[in-house]
Design a protein around this motif. Structure first.
Motif: not given
Length: 549
Positions: A405-428
């Motif tokens: 919620s800090a700005g405009r999402i350029v790339r949203d975070s998603g899942t990367a693997s089993a277990g608790r995971s997250a891919t990079p979030l990019i916010v302008a």
């Protein structure tokens, strides 16, 4: 010459030479290959780890009132591990008793013991790798390196630096002062290396061995005893380390309580009680600046060496290899889901865009290019899991949600693997948002548009100076801008990487060559492993007497 020192002398000499030249060198190969470690090493390490799961971890003769532990694998494996634990005062008393003998042990004996320990730990790198996987959430390739060879490199570096400092001047001398026509004054002098006392190593959840070994081995080499306080969610890698240390000490007839484990659970922490103990004379700490501040106020006269919170930035003003730059940064942002003290967080670039080998790129095109490179890098699920690992703390997932919620999402975070995971979030983000001006630990990237290239450099460097930073990266084709960035980040006390586009990344720090952290900004007051890191851990005390005919 003590036999362990003699046996491992080549290891010490190699480290001393590498630290002098700062060239590449390692005795501990980082590739988990059967050709290097033995054809059965991988299977043996996995079997050794499996044999530990679900059982009390044994450390012979360790002070013990109860067994405790609540580690949880971010990958979902049920660990059910417990460790010997005793009241803090019991540990302190045992450490003080061991100090009486360990502090009197000669330099070569101590160093020989530690060199032998590091060699044995290297042979256990597959076991430690699996232990690191299931306590930190790293994927195995990274866990093997960071928990094994790379941590061992840093431990060896600390031992070599301590040995060099302790032997930098003579321990015995005959001193003669001429007296004109009379006989000279002749004195025999002897200096004793006197350690400070009990040292406390406070481990972190993400890199329990890599961040703990430098202080631990530096303190032991200089004659101090050590209490190792792991993060309650990452005990096993350091428990294995403590066990090996005590095994070698026992074999050499030295006090095993020279090294002790202070295991605890999240609900009943013991760190504060140990920090406040007057007997503790050295504290090595990796973690948040919030708790670092508490330690500074409550550690009495103990020496404190810290690595703390910081905000690492990338400044993009131009590049001669746009695709190479995007690919390099994609890996840097994705590696271990940004859970490294060296991971970049902020991107600063001129709002008018930059010149590249692919033509002029607008600010949005630069950030979108990096986002596309991340998508490409993580397109294969198996590769994504290997690169990103898992998220070690649930608090990181909350930070990702806040950053959305800090700005405009350029790339949203998603899942990367089993277990608790997250891919990079990019916010302008714009100037009105300040979330990017503090560390947002995890896979969160903030993109900030600036008026000019010079302003981008200045803002990143000023943030590093004020809030702390361990790494910085600059991409530029204008040498004048590169020179300006070098000066600005040097004043901010930040190590700078310029135009990285190949298989070396801003996240990486090489033992025997790179000084990790500078100690020159709020991200930490110590540097691994310069003279200032080892020399204060001991003092030289002299005895002198006249020599008569």
């Amino acid at each position: 010459m003590p036999h362990l020192f003699k046996r491992n002398r080549a290891l010490l000499d190699g480290a001393l030479q590498a630290m002098k030249t700062r060239e590449f060198w390692t005795p501990f190969p980082e590739v988990p290959s059967g050709k290097i470690y033995g054809e059965t090493a991988r299977a043996d390490g996995e079997a050794d780890f499996a044999a530990l799961v679900g059982k009390p971890f044994s450390i012979p003769d360790h002070p013990e009132d109860v067994h405790l532990g609540k580690e949880q694998s971010p990958w979902g494996l049920e660990l059910d591990l417990s460790y010997p634990a005793a009241p803090v005062q019991t540990l302190l008393a045992a450490s003080e008793a061991a100090f009486a003998e360990w502090s009197q042990t000669n330099i070569e004996t101590r160093v020989g013991v530690l060199l032998e320990v590091l060699s044995r730990l290297n042979k256990k790198s597959f076991l430690i790798g699996h232990a690191t996987v299931h306590t930190t959430g790293q994927a195995f390739p990274m866990a093997f390196q960071a928990g094994g060879p790379h941590a061992q490199d840093r431990g060896l570096e600390a031992v070599a630096a301590a040995y060099a400092e302790m032997t930098a001047s003579a321990l015995d001398a005959v001193w003669q002062k001429p007296q004109g026509r009379g006989e000279p004054i002749v004195l025999r002098k002897h200096w004793t290396v006197v350690p400070r006392g009990i040292s406390l190593t406070i481990g972190c959840n993400t890199f329990p061995c890599w961040n703990s070994y430098p202080g631990l081995f530096a303190s032991l080499a200089t004659g101090n005893t050590a209490i190792v306080k792991p993060h309650p969610m990452a005990i096993l890698p350091l428990a294995i380390t403590v066990k090996v240390l005590r095994e070698v000490l026992a074999e050499e007839g030295l006090p095993v309580d020279t090294v002790l484990l202070a295991a605890d659970e999240p609900e009943t922490p013991v760190t504060r009680e140990i920090v406040e103990a007057a007997a503790v004379k050295i504290v090595d700490y990796t973690g948040s600046s919030t708790f670092g501040g508490w330690i500074r106020k409550n550690a009495g006269d103990a020496l404190l060496f810290t690595e703390e919170t910081g905000v690492n930035s990338v400044v993009i003003t131009g590049t001669g290899d746009f695709s190479g730059m995007c690919a390099n940064l994609a890996f840097s942002f994705a590696l271990y889901s940004g859970q490294m003290c060296t991971s970049p967080q902020n991107i600063y670039a001129p709002k008018a865009g930059i010149d590249t080998d692919e033509g002029h790129k607008s600010f949005d095109e630069v950030i979108s290019g990096i986002a596309a490179a991340i998508d490409h890098l993580l397109a294969d699920p198996e590769q994504a899991s290997s690169i990103c690992g898992t998220i070690v703390s649930p608090a990181t997932m909350k930070r990702i949600e806040t950053a959305r919620s800090a700005g405009r999402i350029v790339r949203d975070s998603g899942t990367a693997s089993a277990g608790r995971s997250a891919t990079p979030l990019i916010v302008a983000v714009g100037d009105e948002d300040k979330l990017h001006e503090q560390e947002c630990f995890g896979p969160v990237v903030f993109a900030i548009a600036t008026g000019t290239a010079a302003e981008a450099i200045d803002r990143a460097a000023c943030l590093a100076r004020d809030k702390g930073a361990i790494t910085a990266a600059v991409y530029a084709t204008d040498q004048h801008l590169i020179d300006g960035a070098a000066a600005s980040f040097a004043r901010a006390g930040v190590n700078l990487s310029v135009n990285l586009t190949g298989n070396i990344y801003v996240n990486q720090s090489a033992a025997f060559s790179d000084f990790h952290v500078t100690g020159a900004n709020p991200a930490g007051n110590a540097s691994l492993t310069d003279t200032a890191f080892v020399a204060p851990r001991f003092r030289r005390v002299m005895i002198r007497w006249p020599i008569s005919d």
